[in-house]
Motif scaffolding. Structure first.
Motif, PDB file in Angstrom:
ATOM      1  N   PRO A  12       0.825  -1.210   0.000  1.00 25.46           N
ATOM      2  CA  PRO A  12       0.000   0.000   0.000  1.00 25.46           C
ATOM      3  C   PRO A  12       0.859   1.260   0.000  1.00 25.46           C
ATOM      4  CG  PRO A  12      -0.828  -1.583   1.589  1.00 25.46           C
ATOM      5  CD  PRO A  12       0.501  -2.115   1.120  1.00 25.46           C
ATOM      6  N   GLY A  13       0.500   2.205  -0.868  1.00 27.00           N
ATOM      7  CA  GLY A  13       1.273   3.435  -0.986  1.00 27.00           C
ATOM      8  C   GLY A  13       2.552   3.262  -1.772  1.00 27.00           C
ATOM      9  N   PHE A  14       2.598   2.230  -2.636  1.00 27.65           N
ATOM     10  CA  PHE A  14       3.822   1.967  -3.397  1.00 27.65           C
ATOM     11  C   PHE A  14       4.151   3.120  -4.349  1.00 27.65           C
ATOM     12  CE2 PHE A  14       0.482   0.336  -6.175  1.00 27.65           C
ATOM     13  CZ  PHE A  14       0.885   0.735  -7.441  1.00 27.65           C
ATOM     14  N   SER A  15       5.426   3.236  -4.669  1.00 32.21           N
ATOM     15  CA  SER A  15       5.894   4.221  -5.643  1.00 32.21           C
ATOM     16  C   SER A  15       5.842   3.600  -7.031  1.00 32.21           C
ATOM     17  CB  SER A  15       7.336   4.637  -5.329  1.00 32.21           C
ATOM     18  OG  SER A  15       7.963   5.209  -6.467  1.00 32.21           O
ATOM     19  N   GLU A  39       6.380 -12.078 -11.488  1.00 35.28           N
ATOM     20  CA  GLU A  39       5.069 -12.076 -10.846  1.00 35.28           C
ATOM     21  C   GLU A  39       5.050 -10.995  -9.768  1.00 35.28           C
ATOM     22  OE1 GLU A  39       1.965 -15.433  -9.524  1.00 35.28           O
ATOM     23  OE2 GLU A  39       3.828 -15.482  -8.358  1.00 35.28           O
ATOM     24  N   ILE A  40       3.988 -10.207  -9.742  1.00 37.60           N
ATOM     25  CA  ILE A  40       3.817  -9.200  -8.701  1.00 37.60           C
ATOM     26  C   ILE A  40       3.003  -9.815  -7.570  1.00 37.60           C
ATOM     27  CG2 ILE A  40       2.885  -6.921  -8.132  1.00 37.60           C
ATOM     28  CD1 ILE A  40       3.329  -6.109 -11.002  1.00 37.60           C
ATOM     29  N   CYS A  41       3.530  -9.722  -6.375  1.00 35.70           N
ATOM     30  CA  CYS A  41       2.883 -10.300  -5.195  1.00 35.70           C
ATOM     31  C   CYS A  41       2.524  -9.184  -4.209  1.00 35.70           C
ATOM     32  CB  CYS A  41       3.816 -11.301  -4.527  1.00 35.70           C
ATOM     33  SG  CYS A  41       4.355 -12.645  -5.612  1.00 35.70           S
ATOM     34  N   ALA A  42       1.488  -9.410  -3.428  1.00 35.66           N
ATOM     35  CA  ALA A  42       0.999  -8.394  -2.508  1.00 35.66           C
ATOM     36  C   ALA A  42       1.540  -8.612  -1.109  1.00 35.66           C
ATOM     37  CB  ALA A  42      -0.523  -8.407  -2.478  1.00 35.66           C
ATOM     38  N   ALA A  43       1.938  -7.510  -0.474  1.00 38.70           N
ATOM     39  CA  ALA A  43       2.314  -7.592   0.927  1.00 38.70           C
ATOM     40  C   ALA A  43       1.091  -7.780   1.797  1.00 38.70           C
ATOM     41  CB  ALA A  43       3.056  -6.321   1.342  1.00 38.70           C
ATOM     42  N   GLU A  44      -0.068  -7.306   1.326  1.00 42.63           N
ATOM     43  CA  GLU A  44      -1.334  -7.447   2.030  1.00 42.63           C
ATOM     44  C   GLU A  44      -2.407  -7.818   1.013  1.00 42.63           C
ATOM     45  OE1 GLU A  44      -2.144  -3.871   4.164  1.00 42.63           O
ATOM     46  OE2 GLU A  44      -0.217  -3.862   5.207  1.00 42.63           O
ATOM     47  N   PRO A  45      -3.477  -8.501   1.424  1.00 40.43           N
ATOM     48  CA  PRO A  45      -4.511  -8.921   0.470  1.00 40.43           C
ATOM     49  C   PRO A  45      -5.314  -7.744  -0.073  1.00 40.43           C
ATOM     50  CG  PRO A  45      -5.166  -9.411   2.735  1.00 40.43           C
ATOM     51  CD  PRO A  45      -3.738  -8.983   2.790  1.00 40.43           C
ATOM     52  N   PRO A  47      -6.843  -5.255  -3.608  1.00 43.10           N
ATOM     53  CA  PRO A  47      -6.254  -4.252  -4.500  1.00 43.10           C
ATOM     54  C   PRO A  47      -5.414  -3.249  -3.717  1.00 43.10           C
ATOM     55  CG  PRO A  47      -8.580  -4.577  -4.980  1.00 43.10           C
ATOM     56  CD  PRO A  47      -8.302  -5.293  -3.696  1.00 43.10           C
ATOM     57  N   ILE A  48      -4.355  -2.763  -4.341  1.00 37.98           N
ATOM     58  CA  ILE A  48      -3.409  -1.858  -3.692  1.00 37.98           C
ATOM     59  C   ILE A  48      -3.364  -0.545  -4.457  1.00 37.98           C
ATOM     60  CG2 ILE A  48      -0.986  -1.536  -3.084  1.00 37.98           C
ATOM     61  CD1 ILE A  48      -0.751  -4.539  -2.814  1.00 37.98           C
ATOM     62  N   ARG A  49      -3.352   0.559  -3.718  1.00 39.59           N
ATOM     63  CA  ARG A  49      -3.266   1.879  -4.339  1.00 39.59           C
ATOM     64  C   ARG A  49      -1.899   2.476  -4.086  1.00 39.59           C
ATOM     65  NH1 ARG A  49      -8.023   4.227  -5.909  1.00 39.59           N
ATOM     66  NH2 ARG A  49      -7.216   6.334  -5.570  1.00 39.59           N
ATOM     67  N   SER A  50      -1.378   3.149  -5.100  1.00 41.73           N
ATOM     68  CA  SER A  50      -0.079   3.786  -4.975  1.00 41.73           C
ATOM     69  C   SER A  50      -0.217   5.110  -4.245  1.00 41.73           C
ATOM     70  CB  SER A  50       0.536   4.028  -6.357  1.00 41.73           C
ATOM     71  OG  SER A  50      -0.068   5.156  -6.965  1.00 41.73           O
ATOM     72  N   VAL A  51       0.930   5.731  -3.990  1.00 42.41           N
ATOM     73  CA  VAL A  51       0.938   7.026  -3.327  1.00 42.41           C
ATOM     74  C   VAL A  51       0.246   8.084  -4.174  1.00 42.41           C
ATOM     75  CG1 VAL A  51       3.186   7.683  -4.294  1.00 42.41           C
ATOM     76  CG2 VAL A  51       2.441   8.661  -2.105  1.00 42.41           C
ATOM     77  N   HIS A  52       0.150   7.844  -5.486  1.00 43.74           N
ATOM     78  CA  HIS A  52      -0.492   8.796  -6.389  1.00 43.74           C
ATOM     79  C   HIS A  52      -1.887   8.353  -6.821  1.00 43.74           C
ATOM     80  CE1 HIS A  52       3.218  10.996  -6.487  1.00 43.74           C
ATOM     81  NE2 HIS A  52       3.878   9.974  -7.013  1.00 43.74           N
ATOM     82  N   GLY A  53      -2.394   7.295  -6.224  1.00 41.30           N
ATOM     83  CA  GLY A  53      -3.758   6.879  -6.494  1.00 41.30           C
ATOM     84  C   GLY A  53      -3.920   5.824  -7.556  1.00 41.30           C
ATOM     85  N   LEU A  54      -2.818   5.326  -8.130  1.00 35.31           N
ATOM     86  CA  LEU A  54      -2.927   4.242  -9.094  1.00 35.31           C
ATOM     87  C   LEU A  54      -3.341   2.964  -8.373  1.00 35.31           C
ATOM     88  CD1 LEU A  54       0.310   4.823 -11.220  1.00 35.31           C
ATOM     89  CD2 LEU A  54      -2.024   5.512 -11.772  1.00 35.31           C
TER      90      LEU A  54
END
Length: 317
Positions: A12-15, A39-45, A47-54
């Motif tokens: 969450p909050g990735f760059s 493969e992209i893996c999640a640190a938490e379950p 959908p994840i949003r970036s620091v800019h809202g992606l």
């Protein structure tokens, strides 16, 4: 050859920049050449949003790290925030079974929180060095290196140093020819000056902002097989010996002797990887003179013999 599997950890909050660097380099950067399985893996379950809202929907959770040969944490949102216990455990397990575990920029914090860097060298963004030292005094932080590799734990300095670090990993697995192709396609240098000796060879500046020095660099590259004196090089640049030495150091970050040695070693690597010439012939071509001298310098710089280097990288191509 088995294609290495790469797991990139999103959080969450990735760059977007930090995440995109390993995705580009370990993705399909060279058309028609499948070098890695990404493969992209999640640190938490979820959908994840970036620091800019992606928004990003990773293909797997931390269980995706279990089969990866390379695990990359591309940054971290908050240095004061420890990673989820599940992620820390997955990173420890990946390293224990032999995977390379990588922390790019503030991703070094995640590896440190997981206890992987205790007693080891590491690197991180220069703005956070004092904070890192206070939080993790047991880690031997290298405040100059672009990246550090110790015991399959690879950490990098800030932002663009992640590119250098990922190219280093490509070089480890596929050699300099492939790494150079990727660097050219990305329009970035294959090597950059790193401030001090690192696990790999000291990078050689391809060019500088000083036209006169650039001309001498080109001349030296084309004439590696012969010896050069400071007086002769200074005369070619229409400078005094003292001025030439000063301008060369300022432009490249190296002395003339250091630059020539590093370029000879770099050229030796290329010849070992793409040809079948005897070590004696390569030694003459790059200016070491004798095979014994080449072996001595090569072993000191890279920790392996020229024959071992050739065996590793010619079989990987």
């Amino acid at each position: 050859m088995t294609i290495p599997a790469v797991a990139v950890v999103a959080y969450p909050g990735f760059s977007p920049f930090h995440l995109s660097v390993p995705c580009i380099i370990f993705g399909d950067v060279l058309p028609g050449q499948a070098l890695f399985r990404l493969e992209i893996c999640a640190a938490e379950p979820g959908p994840i949003r970036s620091v800019h809202g992606l928004s990003l929907s990773p293909a797997a959770g931390v269980e995706g790290l279990a089969a990866a040969d390379i695990v990359i944490v591309p940054g971290w949102d908050d240095p004061a925030l420890a990673p989820p216990p599940e992620l820390a455990e997955a990173l420890r397990a990946a390293h224990a079974r032999g995977a390379q575990v990588v922390g790019l920029c503030l991703g070094t914090y995640v590896l440190a929180y997981a206890g992987l860097l205790d007693g080891r060298r590491a690197s991180t963004h220069w703005e956070f060095e004092q904070d890192f030292l206070l939080r993790f005094p047991q880690v031997r932080l290298d405040t100059n290196a672009l990246y550090v590799d110790e015991d399959r734990l690879i950490t990098s300095a800030g932002t663009a140093a992640g590119v250098d670090c990922c190219l280093y990993l490509v070089r480890q697995h596929y050699g300099s020819v492939i790494a150079n192709k990727i660097a050219r396609r990305m329009v970035v240098p294959t090597y950059r000056e790193g401030g001090q000796a690192q696990f790999i060879e000291k990078p050689v500046p391809a060019s500088t902002q000083d036209i006169r020095i650039n001309e001498q660099l080109d001349f030296l590259r084309q004439n590696l097989s012969v010896s050069h004196s400071l007086d002769t090089l200074a005369a070619r640049a229409n400078m005094s010996r003292r001025s030439f030495t000063r301008y060369f150091q300022r432009a490249t970050g190296m002395s003339v002797g250091e630059w020539v040695l590093t370029e000879r070693l770099r050229r030796t690597q290329e010849l070992l990887e793409v040809g079948t010439q005897p070590i004696e012939t390569i030694a003459e071509q790059v200016g070491f003179g004798t095979a014994a001298s080449l072996r001595q310098h090569f072993k000191h710089a890279f920790g392996v013999t020229p024959v071992e280097w050739r065996k590793s990288f010619r079989t990987a191509e």
